[in-house]
Design an enzyme around this catalytic site. Sequence first.
Site, mmCIF file in Angstrom:
data_model
loop_
_atom_site.group_PDB
_atom_site.id
_atom_site.type_symbol
_atom_site.label_atom_id
_atom_site.label_comp_id
_atom_site.label_asym_id
_atom_site.label_seq_id
_atom_site.Cartn_x
_atom_site.Cartn_y
_atom_site.Cartn_z
ATOM 1 N N LYS A 14 -5.011 49.704 13.290
ATOM 2 C CA LYS A 14 -6.392 49.800 12.791
ATOM 3 C C LYS A 14 -6.317 49.177 11.279
ATOM 4 O O LYS A 14 -6.226 48.245 10.864
ATOM 5 C CB LYS A 14 -6.953 50.917 12.975
ATOM 6 C CG LYS A 14 -7.451 51.432 14.253
ATOM 7 C CD LYS A 14 -6.303 51.595 15.427
ATOM 8 C CE LYS A 14 -6.618 52.089 16.601
ATOM 9 N NZ LYS A 14 -6.020 53.293 17.220
ATOM 10 N N PHE A 45 -7.936 62.160 19.266
ATOM 11 C CA PHE A 45 -8.313 60.864 19.715
ATOM 12 C C PHE A 45 -7.607 61.070 21.344
ATOM 13 O O PHE A 45 -6.689 61.871 21.416
ATOM 14 C CB PHE A 45 -7.699 59.926 19.222
ATOM 15 C CG PHE A 45 -7.674 58.479 19.486
ATOM 16 C CD1 PHE A 45 -8.895 57.948 19.730
ATOM 17 C CD2 PHE A 45 -6.595 57.816 20.303
ATOM 18 C CE1 PHE A 45 -9.071 56.599 20.351
ATOM 19 C CE2 PHE A 45 -6.593 56.681 20.903
ATOM 20 C CZ PHE A 45 -7.824 56.145 20.797
ATOM 21 N N ASP A 46 -7.967 60.139 22.277
ATOM 22 C CA ASP A 46 -7.565 60.488 23.667
ATOM 23 C C ASP A 46 -5.831 60.343 23.769
ATOM 24 O O ASP A 46 -5.475 61.080 24.455
ATOM 25 C CB ASP A 46 -8.070 59.799 24.486
ATOM 26 C CG ASP A 46 -8.399 58.197 24.329
ATOM 27 O OD1 ASP A 46 -7.939 57.778 23.188
ATOM 28 O OD2 ASP A 46 -9.107 57.476 24.812
ATOM 29 N N ALA A 95 -5.145 56.790 11.434
ATOM 30 C CA ALA A 95 -5.386 55.400 12.001
ATOM 31 C C ALA A 95 -6.582 54.514 11.334
ATOM 32 O O ALA A 95 -6.357 53.228 10.683
ATOM 33 C CB ALA A 95 -5.868 55.446 13.452
ATOM 34 N N HIS A 142 -10.184 56.857 32.878
ATOM 35 C CA HIS A 142 -11.208 55.788 32.684
ATOM 36 C C HIS A 142 -10.435 54.539 32.674
ATOM 37 O O HIS A 142 -11.309 53.318 32.617
ATOM 38 C CB HIS A 142 -12.027 56.094 31.419
ATOM 39 C CG HIS A 142 -11.314 56.185 30.148
ATOM 40 N ND1 HIS A 142 -10.379 57.257 30.097
ATOM 41 C CD2 HIS A 142 -11.038 55.567 29.014
ATOM 42 C CE1 HIS A 142 -9.821 57.256 28.877
ATOM 43 N NE2 HIS A 142 -10.254 56.300 28.237
ATOM 44 N N ASP A 171 -4.211 62.157 11.563
ATOM 45 C CA ASP A 171 -4.409 61.267 12.388
ATOM 46 C C ASP A 171 -4.878 59.958 11.177
ATOM 47 O O ASP A 171 -6.289 60.036 11.254
ATOM 48 C CB ASP A 171 -5.026 61.334 13.550
ATOM 49 C CG ASP A 171 -5.109 60.042 14.264
ATOM 50 O OD1 ASP A 171 -4.848 58.860 13.815
ATOM 51 O OD2 ASP A 171 -5.267 60.291 15.513
ATOM 52 N N TYR A 177 19.741 45.001 11.934
ATOM 53 C CA TYR A 177 19.556 46.012 12.776
ATOM 54 C C TYR A 177 19.398 47.520 12.084
ATOM 55 O O TYR A 177 18.362 48.246 12.266
ATOM 56 C CB TYR A 177 20.570 46.383 13.806
ATOM 57 C CG TYR A 177 20.247 47.504 14.762
ATOM 58 C CD1 TYR A 177 19.890 47.152 16.130
ATOM 59 C CD2 TYR A 177 20.512 48.745 14.563
ATOM 60 C CE1 TYR A 177 19.448 48.063 16.895
ATOM 61 C CE2 TYR A 177 20.442 49.567 15.479
ATOM 62 C CZ TYR A 177 19.702 49.446 16.599
ATOM 63 O OH TYR A 177 19.308 50.410 17.703
HETATM 64 C C1 PLP Z 1 -5.827 54.053 18.181
HETATM 65 C C2 PLP Z 1 -5.611 55.553 17.745
HETATM 66 C C3 PLP Z 1 -4.309 56.319 18.139
HETATM 67 C C4 PLP Z 1 -3.265 55.692 18.937
HETATM 68 O O1 PLP Z 1 -2.747 54.667 18.351
HETATM 69 P P1 PLP Z 1 -2.094 53.401 19.229
HETATM 70 O O2 PLP Z 1 -1.506 52.531 18.162
HETATM 71 O O3 PLP Z 1 -3.187 52.888 20.018
HETATM 72 O O4 PLP Z 1 -1.081 54.056 19.899
HETATM 73 C C5 PLP Z 1 -4.720 57.431 17.686
HETATM 74 N N1 PLP Z 1 -5.534 57.999 16.987
HETATM 75 C C6 PLP Z 1 -6.558 57.461 16.586
HETATM 76 C C7 PLP Z 1 -7.716 57.842 15.821
HETATM 77 C C8 PLP Z 1 -6.518 55.787 17.049
HETATM 78 O O5 PLP Z 1 -7.921 55.152 16.825
#
Ligand code: PLP
Length: 458
Positions: free
Chosen positions: A255, A121-122, A214, A448, A212, A67
């Site tokens: 990603k 990003f959304d 990703a 969407h 960010d 844990y």
């Molecule tokens: C996918 C993504 C996120 C969010 O990540 P999740 O793992 O889906 O929660 C944030 N920013 C970008 C650019 C992304 O492509």
Amino acid sequence: MEPWKIKMVEPLHMSTREQREAWIADVGLNLFQLRGDQVMIDCVTDSGTTAMSSAQWSALMLGDETYAGCDSFYKLEAAVKDIMGFKYVVPTHQGRAAENLLANIYLKPNDGKYVIGNMHFDSMRVRAELAEKEPLDFLAEPGYHSTDENDFKGNIDLEKVEDFIKKTGTENIPLIMMTVTSNTNGGQPVSMANIKGLSEIAHRYGIPFYIDAARYAENCYFIKEREPGYQDKTPKEIAREMFSYADGCTMSAKKDGMVNIGGFLCTNSDEIYAIASELVMCFEGFKTYGGMAGRDLEALAVGIQEGIDYTYLKARIGQIEYFGQCLDEYGVPYVRPVGGNGVYIDGMKFYPEIPQERYPGLTFACELYIHSGIRCAELGTSAFTKTLEDGTVVMPRLDLVRVAISRRVWTNSHIEYIAESIGKLYQSGSQYAGIRKKSHGLVAAQEHFTSGYEFIEK
Ligand SMILES: *Cc1c(COP(=O)(O)O)cnc(C)c1O
């Protein structure tokens, strides 16, 4: 050539056009509402859909499920520090959970209203809006012109950012976020010069600057290929420099982490780490696992190193470039040059006779599914139209449809099938006069995923 061979295969779910017509009508033309087994080739996202390597599958067995203070965390921490160089790593179950931590730290009720980014990003956009902040995009102009070539269409307009800060006052800007690559306008890269420039502005005005991350590895590959001075550096060396300009990052490891689930928050600040490592306990779990199983931490510790490997990245981006070349045979309008994680079709240019308010991109996405069993994601008019307080409807400048390509999943003959299906649809044109919305979901910024639509007959 792909620097891997295939050890395990998974059958595709084959279907007929008649079946798909019935299935998509049942879900009100909302591709997100289909079941996986109703899709033959799923290009709706590249998130969490990676094929893991034999090294990652073996690492799963080493997962330490202790844990607090599990071994697997320390392996992940070492791998992340090795690549990114940040002082602290807090695991989370995916990217938006790291954004949630960041929002709970920087976007409190008394903090400023405007969150600056190149193109949020959304998930970050929604998170900021839920905190009653306003996420603002300062993407530089070339990023909005889909078919004009430009090396770094994810760049932010530095001058506009600085003017905005001067005009608005630093107290009104709690956070600056740079998304690399910029997913929303085509997986487009940001140059090192632009990241450095934004970092200098943020630090001059004392505003926290996060990345960010990703698709940071794909961004590093583009810098190596396109930005003078980086040709002889490895993607990992480029990553180190890139992150050295930031105060921290949020990561969706689904990603470029090469795993099916996972994420983390990094920071250099002792104070921010102290808060984040306590907050993560409220939302995700103890700071050494943050919502992930020990085995998932292991898979990520291996995957994040594989994702920044040059040979892998060259094959990955090479496949997306090949996809673009196949589409060129049909003259299909897409965001040029191709980005890191797929090809983004320009809906308004694909179906020029369909006006934007009738969702040309979504019409294309639905017809592609019906004709060929391929699912992609509209990231345009259905995703980003906003209704202002006075009732004015503001549609986004771009009506893009993302055909996302999963990592290490498809062979080039799959890519040829996808390209040929899109090409034929482009040549034949739409059978419909567009789409209209019938019902909508509760959270406006992510409608969407939940809205219902219907075709408009010609
Ligand atoms: C996918 C993504 C996120 C969010 O990540 P999740 O793992 O889906 O929660 C944030 N920013 C970008 C650019 C992304 O492509």
